[in-house]
Design a protein around this motif. Structure first.
Motif, PDB file in Angstrom:
ATOM      1  N   VAL A  47      -0.545 -36.734  42.258  1.00  0.00           N
ATOM      2  CA  VAL A  47      -0.676 -36.484  40.761  1.00  0.00           C
ATOM      3  C   VAL A  47      -0.971 -35.489  40.276  1.00  0.00           C
ATOM      4  O   VAL A  47      -0.532 -34.694  39.288  1.00  0.00           O
ATOM      5  CB  VAL A  47      -1.494 -37.875  40.251  1.00  0.00           C
ATOM      6  CG1 VAL A  47      -1.808 -37.636  38.795  1.00  0.00           C
ATOM      7  CG2 VAL A  47      -0.967 -39.378  40.745  1.00  0.00           C
ATOM      8  N   ARG A  48      -2.064 -34.779  40.882  1.00  0.00           N
ATOM      9  CA  ARG A  48      -2.674 -33.678  40.204  1.00  0.00           C
ATOM     10  C   ARG A  48      -1.871 -32.416  40.199  1.00  0.00           C
ATOM     11  O   ARG A  48      -1.956 -31.641  39.444  1.00  0.00           O
ATOM     12  CB  ARG A  48      -4.085 -33.498  41.039  1.00  0.00           C
ATOM     13  CG  ARG A  48      -4.829 -32.156  40.289  1.00  0.00           C
ATOM     14  CD  ARG A  48      -5.819 -31.694  41.119  1.00  0.00           C
ATOM     15  NE  ARG A  48      -7.078 -32.572  41.283  1.00  0.00           N
ATOM     16  CZ  ARG A  48      -8.064 -32.586  40.546  1.00  0.00           C
ATOM     17  NH1 ARG A  48      -7.812 -31.759  39.313  1.00  0.00           N
ATOM     18  NH2 ARG A  48      -8.876 -33.528  40.545  1.00  0.00           N
ATOM     19  N   PRO A  49      -0.907 -32.260  41.105  1.00  0.00           N
ATOM     20  CA  PRO A  49      -0.313 -31.054  41.149  1.00  0.00           C
ATOM     21  C   PRO A  49       0.830 -31.049  40.092  1.00  0.00           C
ATOM     22  O   PRO A  49       1.317 -29.758  39.594  1.00  0.00           O
ATOM     23  CB  PRO A  49       0.842 -31.124  42.453  1.00  0.00           C
ATOM     24  CG  PRO A  49      -0.155 -32.024  43.442  1.00  0.00           C
ATOM     25  CD  PRO A  49      -0.908 -33.048  42.619  1.00  0.00           C
ATOM     26  N   HIS A  50       1.151 -32.106  39.391  1.00  0.00           N
ATOM     27  CA  HIS A  50       2.077 -32.082  38.028  1.00  0.00           C
ATOM     28  C   HIS A  50       1.294 -32.059  36.914  1.00  0.00           C
ATOM     29  O   HIS A  50       2.152 -31.882  35.933  1.00  0.00           O
ATOM     30  CB  HIS A  50       2.795 -33.402  38.641  1.00  0.00           C
ATOM     31  CG  HIS A  50       3.593 -33.715  39.570  1.00  0.00           C
ATOM     32  ND1 HIS A  50       4.935 -33.033  39.679  1.00  0.00           N
ATOM     33  CD2 HIS A  50       3.411 -34.346  40.625  1.00  0.00           C
ATOM     34  CE1 HIS A  50       5.360 -33.559  40.910  1.00  0.00           C
ATOM     35  NE2 HIS A  50       4.350 -34.198  41.471  1.00  0.00           N
ATOM     36  N   ILE A  51       0.170 -32.052  36.812  1.00  0.00           N
ATOM     37  CA  ILE A  51      -0.624 -32.143  35.712  1.00  0.00           C
ATOM     38  C   ILE A  51      -0.653 -30.606  35.218  1.00  0.00           C
ATOM     39  O   ILE A  51      -1.386 -29.658  35.715  1.00  0.00           O
ATOM     40  CB  ILE A  51      -2.038 -32.654  35.975  1.00  0.00           C
ATOM     41  CG1 ILE A  51      -1.976 -34.115  36.039  1.00  0.00           C
ATOM     42  CG2 ILE A  51      -2.854 -32.649  34.393  1.00  0.00           C
ATOM     43  CD1 ILE A  51      -3.586 -34.748  36.575  1.00  0.00           C
TER      44      ILE A  51
END
Length: 360
Positions: free
Chosen positions: A225-229
């Motif tokens: 999730v975090r890599p896409h934020i």
């Protein structure tokens, strides 16, 4: 009856509502079982039922609050879940003769007391029981009245007294007539909830995605999730509560609920619909029970179909979404169903006592 005779007022049913203690009732943010318990408690009180809510002592209710657990165990590491759960349940059962009904919202532990008390126990089964829990529920299914929360969430190995879907206080969810061009993921960040799938679908559709919810699987969040934020195509707002939560649910063009498990109900789905926000959901668990395909959203089988559904979301009438929740998922409807069940169980108990020549 003469004019001088007093009019007898029906005595309210006395209900002990046994809440879980993982979170406050109602929860500040996450806590679906506690939220459902709170909504039912308040709606029953509004109907004139005498409800004592046994919950953590920081809980809030218009009924009578009782309990021994100072704070939820998820908020305070000093609260040992196993120890305090036993104290919590025992506190209710030791007072069983003060109530007409004990309504158990706290899973399987209270079942162990059912043969020791005369007060009928209603147990809301908040999800399809696992193979590890089924032996307990099977053992006590003729001593306790089980309630399923959706038609698809009924184990073939158990006897149920009713199916009563959760309800919400629809009037507390403002209608969002003018959504922004943004999709919403609302729920715990966990593979079961399909956060990463929602990101892929939103990106494929070329529509920004807003994510709101607690992180329940930190590794999944960091890797998937975090890599896409980036704050533009994907943004994460953490667990939203209060006015921010309502604004998020009502402003999205659609809620993405692309789950990877057999979800028993899905409160966030009903809450979004109450705000007029259509839902795109995978055909898992209760989703086909809640979302009317083509009318209040789309029930799909693949990520590709979810992408296509985003392109068709303008066909959904947002007023129809809210109207369907008002008809099928209101708190008053839920409370009326439970109130009727309580009455049926008490009538059955009275009849059994009459046949045995015992006053009840």
């Amino acid at each position: 009856m003469s004019a001088a005779d007093p009019v007898k007022t029906p005595v309210p049913i006395r209900v002990a509502m046994l809440a879980p203690i993982a979170w406050r009732t109602p929860p500040h943010h996450y806590g679906p079982w506690e939220l459902a318990t709170s909504v039912l408690t308040e709606a029953l009180v509004a109907r004139g039922v005498d409800v004592t809510l046994f919950a953590t002592l920081d809980s809030v209710t218009s009924g009578t609050l009782a309990g021994v657990v100072p704070r939820p165990y998820n908020d305070d590491p000093a609260i040992d879940a196993k120890v305090w759960e036993m104290r919590h349940v025992a506190h209710v059962m030791e007072r069983a003769d003060r109530f007409d009904i004990i309504h158990n919202q706290a899973d399987f532990v209270p079942l162990a007391f059912s043969r020791m008390i005369a007060t009928p126990i209603v147990t809301t089964v908040h999800g399809m029981p696992s193979e590890r829990i089924l032996p307990m529920l099977r053992e006590y299914q003729h001593d306790v009245d089980y309630v399923a929360i959706s038609t698809t969430d009924r184990s073939p190995e158990l006897r149920y007294s009713a199916t009563i879907p959760h309800g919400i206080q629809v009037e507390t969810f403002p209608f969002g007539a003018k959504p922004v061009r943004e999709l919403l993921f609302f729920g715990r960040i966990h593979p079961d909830k399909g956060t990463a799938v929602a990101i892929r679908v939103a990106k494929a559709a070329g529509v920004p995605l807003r994510i709101a919810g607690i992180v329940q699987d930190q590794r999944y969040f960091e890797e998937e999730v975090r890599p896409h934020i980036d704050g533009v195509t994907v943004r994460y707002d953490g667990p939203l509560g209060g006015a921010d939560r309502l604004a998020a649910l009502g402003s999205a063009m659609a809620l993405l609920h692309l789950i990877d498990f057999e979800e028993p109900f899905g409160l966030s789905v009903v809450e979004a619909l109450a705000c007029g926000t259509p839902v795109i959901a995978f055909r898992r668990g209760s989703m086909a029970d809640i979302v009317r395909d083509g009318e209040t959203g789309f029930v799909v089988d693949t990520a590709e179909q979810a992408v296509a559904a985003i392109g068709q979301i303008g066909r959904i009438d947002r007023t129809a979404c809210r109207a369907d929740v008002l008809k099928r998922f209101s708190a008053d409807r839920m409370a009326a169903d439970y109130h009727r069940l309580y009455g049926d169980l008490l009538a059955r108990k009275a009849m059994a006592g009459h046949r045995a020549g015992v006053s009840v």
